[in-house]
Design a protein around this motif. Structure first.
Motif, mmCIF file in Angstrom:
data_model
loop_
_atom_site.group_PDB
_atom_site.id
_atom_site.type_symbol
_atom_site.label_atom_id
_atom_site.label_comp_id
_atom_site.label_asym_id
_atom_site.label_seq_id
_atom_site.Cartn_x
_atom_site.Cartn_y
_atom_site.Cartn_z
ATOM 1 N N ASP B 73 0.852 -1.191 0.000
ATOM 2 C CA ASP B 73 0.000 0.000 0.000
ATOM 3 C C ASP B 73 0.890 1.243 0.000
ATOM 4 O O ASP B 73 2.108 1.144 -0.153
ATOM 5 C CB ASP B 73 -0.963 -0.023 1.187
ATOM 6 N N ALA B 74 0.273 2.415 0.188
ATOM 7 C CA ALA B 74 1.035 3.669 0.049
ATOM 8 C C ALA B 74 2.149 3.752 1.079
ATOM 9 O O ALA B 74 3.286 4.115 0.760
ATOM 10 C CB ALA B 74 0.082 4.857 0.197
ATOM 11 N N LEU B 75 1.835 3.388 2.347
ATOM 12 C CA LEU B 75 2.859 3.468 3.398
ATOM 13 C C LEU B 75 4.035 2.552 3.077
ATOM 14 O O LEU B 75 5.202 2.957 3.149
ATOM 15 C CB LEU B 75 2.232 3.074 4.741
ATOM 16 N N ALA B 76 3.701 1.301 2.691
ATOM 17 C CA ALA B 76 4.765 0.356 2.357
ATOM 18 C C ALA B 76 5.583 0.872 1.181
ATOM 19 O O ALA B 76 6.815 0.779 1.184
ATOM 20 C CB ALA B 76 4.169 -1.004 2.039
ATOM 21 N N ALA B 77 4.901 1.452 0.177
ATOM 22 C CA ALA B 77 5.620 1.918 -1.012
ATOM 23 C C ALA B 77 6.582 3.041 -0.646
ATOM 24 O O ALA B 77 7.730 3.062 -1.105
ATOM 25 C CB ALA B 77 4.627 2.384 -2.071
ATOM 26 N N ALA B 78 6.123 3.980 0.211
ATOM 27 C CA ALA B 78 6.999 5.082 0.589
ATOM 28 C C ALA B 78 8.252 4.557 1.287
ATOM 29 O O ALA B 78 9.371 4.998 1.006
ATOM 30 C CB ALA B 78 6.257 6.062 1.497
ATOM 31 N N PHE B 79 8.065 3.590 2.196
ATOM 32 C CA PHE B 79 9.234 3.070 2.901
ATOM 33 C C PHE B 79 10.081 2.165 2.003
ATOM 34 O O PHE B 79 11.297 2.072 2.193
ATOM 35 C CB PHE B 79 8.814 2.360 4.192
ATOM 36 N N LEU B 80 9.439 1.520 1.026
ATOM 37 C CA LEU B 80 10.242 0.740 0.065
ATOM 38 C C LEU B 80 11.184 1.653 -0.707
ATOM 39 O O LEU B 80 12.335 1.279 -0.986
ATOM 40 C CB LEU B 80 9.329 0.012 -0.922
ATOM 41 N N VAL B 81 10.702 2.858 -1.038
ATOM 42 C CA VAL B 81 11.583 3.796 -1.737
ATOM 43 C C VAL B 81 12.765 4.142 -0.843
ATOM 44 O O VAL B 81 13.926 4.129 -1.275
ATOM 45 C CB VAL B 81 10.810 5.069 -2.133
ATOM 46 N N ILE B 82 12.475 4.446 0.441
ATOM 47 C CA ILE B 82 13.561 4.805 1.364
ATOM 48 C C ILE B 82 14.569 3.659 1.463
ATOM 49 O O ILE B 82 15.776 3.850 1.333
ATOM 50 C CB ILE B 82 12.985 5.146 2.749
ATOM 51 N N ILE B 83 14.050 2.439 1.660
ATOM 52 C CA ILE B 83 14.941 1.288 1.847
ATOM 53 C C ILE B 83 15.788 1.062 0.605
ATOM 54 O O ILE B 83 17.015 0.969 0.664
ATOM 55 C CB ILE B 83 14.110 0.021 2.141
ATOM 56 N N ASN B 84 15.118 0.995 -0.547
ATOM 57 C CA ASN B 84 15.855 0.584 -1.731
ATOM 58 C C ASN B 84 16.734 1.681 -2.275
ATOM 59 O O ASN B 84 17.786 1.404 -2.837
ATOM 60 C CB ASN B 84 14.894 0.075 -2.794
#
Lengths: 315, 665
Positions: B73-84
């Motif tokens: 979802d949006a929250l996961a996607a935002a943190f996926l950007v940070i992580i990757n």
């Protein structure tokens, strides 16, 4: 639009032209209060001109940072001073930064100043930088609390909006009195004035700001001195615009109105300079490690002012 | 969703490949290059999926009756950007830095697995998958911390980290147990459907704060962080500080905003109080420290505190029904998490290049590196200014948003919060000002002045890969500070999903300003301020060089007329912090100095000793360890019982468990 733009450029020129005169005036008044004759008011301009003409003597081991810093410090301070409403609100670019951003811009100038002081690796640069950082670490939160208090009263952190609000509906409030007191302490500390620092001494036991700029010479020193004058004018303008917005033009106005507003601003600056000179003559400088107590008072006053407003808002 | 899962599978595959390849010389470039490519792809795909509807997948893995649920979802996607993105920049850096690794076999297999584990935590949609990935992340990062296992300090760091990580996972395990309830609905969808009673919610919240907070580094659960992060190789330090703490923050946001249902106003208290304390104490710890990497690790603790303050504000606003203000605070929290990833990566990369160039990571043995390493010092300076929350960099933009959300808080309905929030504001401002002092000190002692050791005097500039990674991160710090409106608009699906509100769209505002609430209230335009300062500075240079003097002479430094006093007479990292130590640390750290001055005529040297106390160790962990030891000695008796007594113990335990089950069900 055009008038706002013209006012913006007029303001930039005004603060730049006026800043050395303010320093000169303060020195003159202080001298007169101490029964000395003192240098003429235009002496800072002469100093600047003389410094501009001199060679820059750089330490052998100084880096690019040391050479770039004076210009950046000057530019950041100038931009900050140019964004404070002095004679009219609604300057073309006043929304580019609210009061928090402008204070942070001065913080960036101080960061560069401290970093440049460490560049040559002298003990005086280090002593000045370390003390400046200690003072700033208390003065900056106190300033933020003043901003909070004022912003809660006026419902905005934009200086133009605050000034317009204060001119229209700003009444007497306990919180504002506390904020004013805190802001004066912060302004004294940030401008290295007595009782925090002595701007006219080169003794290592007292100096903070002067120790940081010890290695500068020629045009670099001129830039830093001009920035110091601009910072004093900035704080006086902020205090005048928030707590004494009389004569400030908030809407459209003719030439006469501008003349009156300008005269009112000059009057405020002169009065502030007189008060500063009196204060500096009347009190002694504090020991460096007494300064945190003074700034702690400013911080607590700012917090109390904010708390009072937070509480009174909800009732 | 499929792309993320494929990427994770690819990373795990790389891990296995590393086991085969690690003896080859080409192994490091191949693996880091592949990690870079996969992480960039994952980062881009997550950035694109941020504005799309949530997608789900169930794989037949894990518990047989549960399966492995994944949700993007949006929250996961935002943190996926940070992580990757963080992982991609660390991999780019490692292409150069990794060549200096003495034992690549201890880093290469775990590095891709660590990145994969962090990705899995964020997309997990059931408690089993979440905790499995969380523990996998802890263990792979522990293995990376232990990469230099022959250093004595590393063993201690690894031991403390392992204990704290297990403790945190245990707390999260209980939190998820409470959320799942007696029915055992371990899928997140089931948890969302069954909100908890206030009492259980409070307990679950405390457990979530302890579990996520111990991984993120909330004071007083931070003790492992300044030991473990610096012990790892620098690109892993950057990943752990810049990225893994964000995964912990994600966990707290996921539990408190999403899984626990509608918040009570008091949910905000632990986040606000611990966040404020963490922000100030973290940076004070950093100011007492002279090891460059530990300074950066403590600064991470400070930034985690700042993010928790924003999360606490968002919880308070959400509970008070102020969706717009909650959206502002959530945006500020995620924006600051993103910014911290950028500047902390650049700072750790800088520390890594310093260590490679000089072999020294204590600031007291460095100095003067700006002349030997001009490019990396400029990148470090930019990142340091971002970390000090100074305009025009990104750290200021996000902290400015937090200040703006504090200014909205008088409209909160609760009196207690009204009184608390301005005090938290003071702590935030104090932390920001002290951070500036901390980074003047870190940059000044490392890069400025004169070299304090021969190694520092002989330093050389870093390799191209390392420089590229540093420059990219520092440039993005500047760009995110100049165009914060772009990032804010891009992040808006997150608050829309979490608090059902969003900030005003920033794209249509003239001159690219950002306006958090309304234009008359406050606005900030980093681009304009930056252009003005740059233009004014250029104007001053041009005018002075044209109409005044442009002559530069070189001479020895003046230093108020004192002759050359030698290198050690310059201010060191310890002495730069002396005024602040005296003002702020006399109570918190019981800092004091003792001077042993020989009598006149005595030729022995004078000695100045500095004493510091670490309150977390002295008041919490050492007493705890002692108590644990004493309890273990007491329980030792149980080891020597007869079989009858063991049988009765088993019987009593069974009865107690049955009673508990009867009362709970």
């Amino acid at each position: 639009m055009m008038s706002a733009l013209a006012a913006q450029f007029a303001q930039m020129a005004l603060v730049l032209a006026l800043a050395p005169a303010l320093t000169g005036l303060t020195r003159k008044m202080k001298a007169r209060l101490q029964r000395r004759i003192g240098p003429p008011i235009i002496q800072p301009y002469r100093d600047l001109r003389r410094l501009f003409g001199k060679d820059v003597v750089l330490a052998d081991n100084s880096s690019w940072l040391f050479r770039a810093a004076p210009y950046l410090i000057f530019a950041a301070t100038w931009v900050a001073a140019a964004l404070v409403p002095t004679f009219r609100t609604g300057l073309q670019f006043s929304w580019a930064g609210d009061l928090i951003a402008i204070v942070a811009l001065l913080g960036a100038a101080r960061f560069l100043q401290a970093v440049a002081a460490l560049d040559t690796g002298t003990s005086f640069g280090g002593i000045g930088a370390s003390r400046e950082l200690m003072i700033a670490s208390l003065a900056e939160p106190a300033m933020i609390m003043v901003v909070f208090t004022v912003a809660l009263v006026a419902g905005s952190t934009q200086l133009s909006t605050i000034a317009a609000f204060m001119a229209d509906r700003g009444g007497l409030r306990v919180s504002l009195a506390m904020a004013l007191f805190a802001l004066v302490i912060v302004a004294l500390a940030e401008n290295s004035r007595i009782p925090v620092d002595n701007p006219s001494t080169h003794l290592e036991v007292t100096m903070v700001h002067e120790a940081m700029v010890l290695e500068y010479s020629g045009r670099h020193l001129a830039m830093i001195q001009l920035a110091t004058s601009l910072r004093l004018l900035f704080y006086i303008s902020v205090i005048a615009c928030i707590f004494c917005p009389f004569g400030l033009i908030t809407g459209a106005s003719g030439w006469l109105g501008y003349g009156v507003a300008l005269a009112a601003y000059l009057l405020k600056v002169i009065v502030a300079s007189l008060l500063l000179a009196t204060l500096e003559t009347a009190i002694a400088k504090m020991r460096v490690f007494r300064v945190p107590n003074l700034l702690g008072i400013a911080l607590m006053l700012g917090l109390l002012g904010t708390l009072l407003l937070f509480v009174s808002r909800g009732m | 969703m499929q792309i993320v899962l494929a990427g994770v599978a690819g990373l795990l595959g790389l891990s296995v490949l590393a086991l085969v390849l690690f003896r080859r010389r080409a192994a490091a470039p191949i693996l880091y290059g592949a990690c870079l490519a996969i992480c960039l792809g994952l980062s881009a795909s997550a950035a694109l999926s941020l504005s799309q509807a949530a997608s789900e997948a169930v794989l037949p893995l894990g518990l047989p009756w549960l399966g492995a649920h994944f949700r993007l979802d949006a929250l996961a996607a935002a943190f996926l950007v940070i992580i990757n993105f963080g992982a991609a920049s660390a991999s780019l850096y490692a292409l150069g830095y990794g060549r200096h690794e003495a034992e690549p076999a201890r880093v290469l297999p775990f590095y891709p697995a660590f990145i994969a584990a962090m990705n899995l935590v964020v997309i997990a949609d059931d408690a089993y998958g979440f905790l499995f990935s969380w523990e996998f992340m802890s263990l792979t990062s522990w293995a990376l911390v232990m990469a230099r296992h022959r250093v004595a300090k590393t063993a201690v760091a690894g031991f403390v980290y392992l204990i704290m990580a297990s403790f945190g996972t245990l707390a999260l395990l209980f939190a998820f147990g409470l959320l799942a309830g007696p029915q055992g609905g371990y899928a997140f969808a089931a948890m969302r459907a069954h909100p908890l009673s206030p009492g259980l919610a409070g307990l679950a919240l405390v457990l979530a704060v302890v579990g996520a907070g111990s991984k993120a580094g909330l004071v007083p659960l931070h003790v492992w962080l300044p030991l473990a992060h610096p012990a790892a190789p620098s690109h892993v330090s950057a990943l752990m500080s810049g990225v893994m703490t964000k995964v912990a923050i994600y966990a707290f946001i996921r539990i408190s905003f999403d899984l626990m249902g509608d918040p009570g106003w008091w949910w905000s208290l632990p986040a606000l109080l611990l966040g404020g304390a963490t922000a100030v104490l973290g940076v004070l710890y950093a100011l007492m420290e002279t090891d460059l990497k530990r300074v950066l690790a403590y600064s991470t603790i400070e930034n985690v505190g700042i993010i928790f303050i924003a999360i606490g504000l968002a919880l308070a606003f959400k509970a008070g029904g102020m969706a717009g203000a909650a959206a502002l605070a959530v945006t500020a929290a995620v924006f600051h998490a993103f910014n911290h990833m950028l500047f902390k990566s650049a700072l750790f990369f800088g520390a890594g290049t310093v260590i490679v160039a000089t072999g020294e990571q204590d600031m007291e043995g460095l100095g003067g590196l700006i002349r030997r390493m001009p490019v990396s010092s400029a990148a470090f300076l930019a990142a340091a200014m971002a970390a000090s929350a100074l305009p025009p960099f990104n750290g200021f933009a996000s902290e400015w948003l937090i200040f703006q959300s504090i200014l909205v808080s008088p409209e909160l309905p609760q009196m207690g919060l009204k009184l608390l929030v301005p005090a938290i504001g003071v702590l935030l401002a104090l932390a920001a000002a002290l951070a500036a002092a901390c980074f003047v000190r870190a940059f000044g002692a490392t890069y400025l002045g004169r070299a304090r050791t021969a190694a520092a005097a002989q330093a050389h500039e870093a390799d191209r890969w390392s420089l590229a990674a540093m420059i990219i991160c520092a440039t993005l710090c500047l760009l995110a500070g100049l165009f914060p409106g772009v990032v804010i608009d891009w992040l808006q699906p997150v608050p829309t999903a979490l608090v059902a509100g969003h900030m005003p769209p920033q794209a249509g505002i003239p001159w690219l300003s950002i306006v958090p609430v309304s234009a008359s209230r406050s606005s900030y335009n980093g681009l304009l301020l930056f252009s003005f300062v740059a233009a004014a500075a250029c104007l001053a240079v041009a005018v002075l060089h044209r109409f005044a003097s442009r002559i530069v002479r070189r001479a020895p430094f003046w230093d108020c007329g004192y002759p050359n006093l030698g290198v050690l007479a310059q201010y060191s990292a310890t002495s730069l912090a002396q005024p602040i130590r005296r003002v702020f640390a006399d109570i918190t750290f019981a800092a004091h100095e003792q001077v042993d001055m020989p009598a006149p005529g005595d030729t022995r040297a004078a000695v100045l000793t500095r004493y510091l106390r670490d309150p977390a160790w002295d008041f919490i962990y050492r007493p705890l360890a002692r108590a644990l030891g004493a309890t273990a000695t007491l329980l030792n008796h149980i080891q020597f019982l007869t079989i009858r007594r063991y049988l009765s113990l088993v019987f009593i335990a069974l009865v107690v468990l049955l009673v508990v089950l009867a009362l709970w069900g």
